[in-house]
Design an enzyme around this catalytic site. Structure first.
Site, PDB file in Angstrom:
ATOM      1  N   GLY A  48       9.764  -1.327  -8.315  1.00  0.00           N
ATOM      2  CA  GLY A  48       8.643  -0.408  -8.165  1.00  0.00           C
ATOM      3  C   GLY A  48       8.996   0.966  -7.632  1.00  0.00           C
ATOM      4  N   GLU A 103       9.893   2.826  -0.663  1.00  0.00           N
ATOM      5  CA  GLU A 103       9.061   1.822  -1.322  1.00  0.00           C
ATOM      6  C   GLU A 103       7.964   2.475  -2.148  1.00  0.00           C
ATOM      7  OE1 GLU A 103       8.510  -0.854  -2.533  1.00  0.00           O
ATOM      8  OE2 GLU A 103       8.635  -2.578  -1.216  1.00  0.00           O
ATOM      9  N   ASP A 104       7.485   1.723  -3.101  1.00  0.00           N
ATOM     10  CA  ASP A 104       6.328   2.171  -3.881  1.00  0.00           C
ATOM     11  C   ASP A 104       5.040   1.967  -3.099  1.00  0.00           C
ATOM     12  OD1 ASP A 104       6.583  -0.592  -3.954  1.00  0.00           O
ATOM     13  OD2 ASP A 104       6.428  -0.760  -6.122  1.00  0.00           O
ATOM     14  N   ASP A 107       1.582  -3.217   1.158  1.00  0.00           N
ATOM     15  CA  ASP A 107       0.341  -3.974   1.016  1.00  0.00           C
ATOM     16  C   ASP A 107       0.115  -4.731   2.318  1.00  0.00           C
ATOM     17  OD1 ASP A 107      -1.328  -6.313   0.155  1.00  0.00           O
ATOM     18  OD2 ASP A 107      -1.192  -5.373  -1.801  1.00  0.00           O
ATOM     19  N   LYS A 135      -1.778   0.379   1.712  1.00  0.00           N
ATOM     20  CA  LYS A 135      -3.153  -0.150   1.746  1.00  0.00           C
ATOM     21  C   LYS A 135      -3.459  -0.606   3.166  1.00  0.00           C
ATOM     22  CE  LYS A 135      -2.834  -2.228  -2.894  1.00  0.00           C
ATOM     23  NZ  LYS A 135      -2.720  -3.539  -3.591  1.00  0.00           N
ATOM     24  N   PHE A 156      -5.765  -3.698  -6.391  1.00  0.00           N
ATOM     25  CA  PHE A 156      -4.503  -3.749  -7.112  1.00  0.00           C
ATOM     26  C   PHE A 156      -4.369  -2.490  -7.964  1.00  0.00           C
ATOM     27  CE2 PHE A 156      -1.357  -5.119 -10.231  1.00  0.00           C
ATOM     28  CZ  PHE A 156      -0.433  -5.689  -9.387  1.00  0.00           C
ATOM     29  N   ASP A 163       3.510  -2.134 -11.496  1.00  0.00           N
ATOM     30  CA  ASP A 163       3.210  -2.810 -12.748  1.00  0.00           C
ATOM     31  C   ASP A 163       2.112  -3.850 -12.603  1.00  0.00           C
ATOM     32  OD1 ASP A 163       4.981  -4.566 -11.140  1.00  0.00           O
ATOM     33  OD2 ASP A 163       4.778  -5.878 -12.880  1.00  0.00           O
ATOM     34  N   ARG A 169       4.292   0.637 -15.615  1.00  0.00           N
ATOM     35  CA  ARG A 169       5.166   1.286 -14.637  1.00  0.00           C
ATOM     36  C   ARG A 169       5.383   2.758 -14.970  1.00  0.00           C
ATOM     37  NH1 ARG A 169       7.674  -2.471 -11.204  1.00  0.00           N
ATOM     38  NH2 ARG A 169       8.109  -4.491 -12.111  1.00  0.00           N
TER      39      ARG A 169
HETATM   40  P1  XMP Z   1       3.636  -6.598   0.814  1.00  0.00           P
HETATM   41  O1  XMP Z   1       2.320  -7.347   0.770  1.00  0.00           O
HETATM   42  O2  XMP Z   1       4.735  -7.492   1.261  1.00  0.00           O
HETATM   43  O3  XMP Z   1       3.888  -6.268  -0.706  1.00  0.00           O
HETATM   44  O4  XMP Z   1       3.518  -5.326   1.605  1.00  0.00           O
HETATM   45  C1  XMP Z   1       4.739  -5.282  -1.113  1.00  0.00           C
HETATM   46  C2  XMP Z   1       5.094  -5.470  -2.557  1.00  0.00           C
HETATM   47  O5  XMP Z   1       4.009  -6.061  -3.273  1.00  0.00           O
HETATM   48  C3  XMP Z   1       3.821  -5.447  -4.504  1.00  0.00           C
HETATM   49  N1  XMP Z   1       2.463  -4.887  -4.556  1.00  0.00           N
HETATM   50  C4  XMP Z   1       1.868  -4.349  -5.621  1.00  0.00           C
HETATM   51  N2  XMP Z   1       2.322  -4.153  -6.871  1.00  0.00           N
HETATM   52  N3  XMP Z   1       0.244  -3.143  -7.446  1.00  0.00           N
HETATM   53  C5  XMP Z   1       1.493  -3.556  -7.780  1.00  0.00           C
HETATM   54  O6  XMP Z   1       1.878  -3.364  -8.931  1.00  0.00           O
HETATM   55  C6  XMP Z   1      -0.271  -3.307  -6.218  1.00  0.00           C
HETATM   56  O7  XMP Z   1      -1.414  -2.926  -5.958  1.00  0.00           O
HETATM   57  C7  XMP Z   1       0.599  -3.943  -5.246  1.00  0.00           C
HETATM   58  N4  XMP Z   1       0.423  -4.257  -3.941  1.00  0.00           N
HETATM   59  C8  XMP Z   1       1.596  -4.816  -3.544  1.00  0.00           C
HETATM   60  C9  XMP Z   1       4.872  -4.384  -4.614  1.00  0.00           C
HETATM   61  O8  XMP Z   1       5.941  -4.903  -5.373  1.00  0.00           O
HETATM   62  C10 XMP Z   1       5.331  -4.142  -3.212  1.00  0.00           C
HETATM   63  O9  XMP Z   1       6.696  -3.788  -3.144  1.00  0.00           O
HETATM   64 MG    MG Z   2       7.899  -3.386  -5.134  1.00  0.00          MG
END
Ligand code: XMP
Ligand code: MG
Length: 184
Positions: A48, A103-104, A107, A135, A156, A163, A169
């Site tokens: 990502g 990071e992208d 969450d 988020k 999401f 993706d 992506r």
């Molecule tokens: P956590 O919950 O560990 O998650 O902070 C981080 C990873 O979860 C993926 N992620 C998403 N991927 N749309 C996506 O395509 C989203 O809204 C989303 N939210 C979390 C992502 O890979 C991230 O690195």
């Molecule tokens: Mg990721």
């Protein structure tokens, strides 16, 4: 890829390509100030973070090296499992290095807090985090993030590296998808 390629799959654009570019410029200025006189190892989290790494790194004046990790905290669905696995480790030794994880999206924060502790455990001189998106309402752990692009609602999102089932992506913006996409 652009909105016109999405038929009626796009619900809403949350961050335009222009907003992202401008914000990454501000983040790069801040990073340059904070790391003045130091060398930086930026670590992109595959897949990502590819777009953020490419765009943020080209705005930096600080001397950098790049490395990549692939971790998995998601299955094929859209909810964080909290289980982190290293799929591809760093090629470099981070001992004594100033590391910036790129990071992208953050969450729950589970992936990043695990990754940060992991790199600190290898003896990095410092470990900070830069993320394009966060988020806040989804946070499950308290994690200190030095550089945040945009705080977004707990929905999401796809695009700018993110993706759904490996698609979208290469959208230049960040947006949400219509519900019918998920039921296909
Ligand atoms: P956590 O919950 O560990 O998650 O902070 C981080 C990873 O979860 C993926 N992620 C998403 N991927 N749309 C996506 O395509 C989203 O809204 C989303 N939210 C979390 C992502 O890979 C991230 O690195
Ligand atoms: Mg990721």
């Amino acid at each position: 890829m652009d909105a016109t390629d999405m038929g009626n799959d796009l619900k809403e654009i949350l961050v335009t390509a222009e907003d992202m570019d401008r914000r990454l410029g501000e983040m790069a200025e801040q990073i340059d100030r904070d790391y003045a006189g130091r060398e930086l190892l930026i670590v992109g989290v595959l897949r990502g973070a590819v777009m953020v790494m490419a765009d943020l790194s080209r705005k930096l004046h600080t001397p950098i090296e790049m490395d990549w990790m692939a971790v998995s905290s998601y299955g094929s669905g859209t909810k964080s499992s909290g289980v982190v696995r290293i799929l591809k480790d760093l090629d470099q030794d981070v001992a004594g290095r100033h590391v910036l994880i790129v990071e992208d999206i953050i969450d729950s924060g589970l992936t990043l807090s695990w990754l940060k502790a992991n790199l600190q455990g290898r003896g990095a001189a410092s470990v900070n985090i830069a993320t394009a998106l966060r988020k806040p309402a989804a946070a499950k752990v308290d994690i200190d993030v030095a550089y945040v692009g945009f705080d977004i609602p707990d929905e999401f999102v796809v695009g700018y590296g993110l993706d759904y089932a490996e698609k979208y992506r290469n959208l230049p913006f960040v947006g949400t998808l219509q519900p019918h996409v998920y039921s296909n």
